[in-house]
Design a protein around this motif. Sequence first.
Motif, short mmCIF file in Angstrom:
data_model
loop_
_atom_site.label_atom_id
_atom_site.label_comp_id
_atom_site.label_asym_id
_atom_site.label_seq_id
_atom_site.Cartn_x
_atom_site.Cartn_y
_atom_site.Cartn_z
N LEU A 266 0.77 -1.23 0.10
CA LEU A 266 -0.01 0.01 -0.10
C LEU A 266 0.87 1.17 -0.11
O LEU A 266 0.34 2.30 -0.60
CB LEU A 266 -0.99 0.00 1.40
CG LEU A 266 -1.93 -1.11 1.25
CD1 LEU A 266 -2.76 -1.02 2.74
CD2 LEU A 266 -2.90 -0.94 0.17
N GLY A 267 1.97 1.23 0.52
CA GLY A 267 2.76 2.44 0.65
C GLY A 267 3.84 2.31 -0.39
O GLY A 267 3.96 2.91 -1.35
N ILE A 268 5.02 1.67 -0.19
CA ILE A 268 6.40 1.43 -1.01
C ILE A 268 5.94 1.15 -2.27
O ILE A 268 6.63 1.40 -3.32
CB ILE A 268 7.22 0.50 -0.34
CG1 ILE A 268 8.70 0.87 -1.06
CG2 ILE A 268 6.77 -0.79 -0.71
CD1 ILE A 268 9.30 2.04 -0.35
N GLY A 269 4.79 0.22 -2.72
CA GLY A 269 4.43 -0.26 -3.83
C GLY A 269 3.29 0.55 -4.52
O GLY A 269 2.90 0.57 -5.74
N THR B 136 8.61 0.59 6.70
CA THR B 136 9.10 -0.40 7.85
C THR B 136 8.65 -1.77 7.48
O THR B 136 9.40 -2.63 7.73
CB THR B 136 8.58 0.12 9.24
OG1 THR B 136 9.17 1.41 9.37
CG2 THR B 136 8.78 -0.87 10.03
N MET B 137 7.30 -2.03 7.10
CA MET B 137 6.81 -3.07 6.79
C MET B 137 7.47 -3.74 5.62
O MET B 137 8.14 -5.11 5.57
CB MET B 137 5.32 -3.21 6.18
CG MET B 137 4.56 -2.88 7.35
SD MET B 137 4.23 -3.85 8.76
CE MET B 137 5.10 -2.69 9.81
N ASN B 138 8.13 -2.97 4.68
CA ASN B 138 8.82 -3.33 3.65
C ASN B 138 10.12 -4.22 4.07
O ASN B 138 10.52 -5.14 3.65
CB ASN B 138 9.27 -2.35 2.69
CG ASN B 138 9.69 -2.73 1.50
OD1 ASN B 138 10.76 -2.20 1.04
ND2 ASN B 138 9.16 -3.82 0.69
N GLY B 139 10.62 -3.39 5.14
CA GLY B 139 12.01 -4.13 5.62
C GLY B 139 11.64 -5.44 6.44
O GLY B 139 12.54 -6.37 6.37
#
Length: 441
Positions: free
Chosen positions: A144-147, A396-399
């Motif tokens: 939802l964020g990084i992508g 943060t979720m991505n990491g």
Amino acid sequence: MIILLLGTGILLFIATNGLVIRNFNYIFKSTFLKLFKKDTTGSGELTAFQAVSTALAATVGTGNIVGVATAISIGGPGAIFWLWVSAFFGMTTKFAEVTLAIAYREKNPVTGAYVGGPMYYLKNGVKCKALGSVFAIFSALAALGIGNMTQANSISMTLKDSFGLSPYLVGFVLIILTSLIIIRGINSIGKVTEKLVPFMAIFYILACLFIIFSNINKLGPILTSIFANAFNPSAAAGGIAGISLKSSMKAGISRGLFSNEAGLGSGPIAHAASKTDHPVRQGLWGVFEVLVDSFIICSLTSFVILISDNYKEGLEGAAITTQSFNSGIPYGAYIVSISLTLFAFSTIIGWYYYGEKSLEYLFGSKGSKFYKLIYLPIIFLGAVGGLKEIWSISDTMNGLMAIPNLIGLIVLTPTLKRLIKNFFEDPDRIRQINEYEDLLR
């Protein structure tokens, strides 16, 4: 996180006896030389190239333009050397992820389509369904964020600056275009990305090559500065005072890892839908993915930036790349804007599939339908610059996606080695799935 990602890559490189080096000729023949060959052997919904195009669509994004510029501004020319180091070991990591994603994929009982990725090899290989669920939660939120939001915002801002378009208009158009592509599922996404990815990559690469060949006399000194600055950032002429070896390594390695996404576990979700007769054969396309993203596109961006030498002028991010292109080619700013738009839009499409499959793992087919209702409005919010806190949370979720994924890769290394041995006993023979299923038990 950098230590975990790079460390796992080194461990896998050793465990596979340097597979990407020993078998590079075979990898080259099996990927670059078969780019547009439609291989219909094996089971799956996508050709090998459609699968890697979908993965590259999500991988090749703003990081290749903005991320490289940021790495150089923070770590100097030496950061590119460390980006190459991370990509070198990342090739083995991505190979392992893709191979295991095929090996432990499942058929959706409702649609009959293949689904896979870290959540499935954590459930079926590591035998820890809870760890698979943890990965799926992080992946769905990260998408939802990084992508999504950050990519939509990059598109709206660059089109506003270059062409004066309203972010609200851009957001609305992005929702329509994205919905038209994703509404029909992975087959539609694969058909779009197999055309979009080559076009956007060739368009950007040709622009970079024009600038590089126009300044070919500077290429030698640039390469010298990259290697000299890698271990002593102030050694080469023009080195930026105050840049330490630590900052150069951190900037290059982190940008490399988060550009090609090796170890994060995202790309294997797309590869799992491919038509292939053996997991290792598709794993070779994972090596190809990192080569294109980091060694070709990121490297060319860095050369263009270092040719203009404007990274010392206090500019940041995309402004560095834009100014570099302006210095080397007519209408350079527009080329960057178009490239950034295409790269970011392809990322929105690719990451939607990752998020959808993650929610499908958690809640079944109802979860994937629900995800569309969330994902599309979020595009608009990103385009108009809203809810920036979500960006930070999703980053943060991505990491955090990497942690369960890396556990799976390490635990399943013995299985990976058995699959490699099984494949290279006779790699040119068509293999049926039941030939390697016994190796997974």
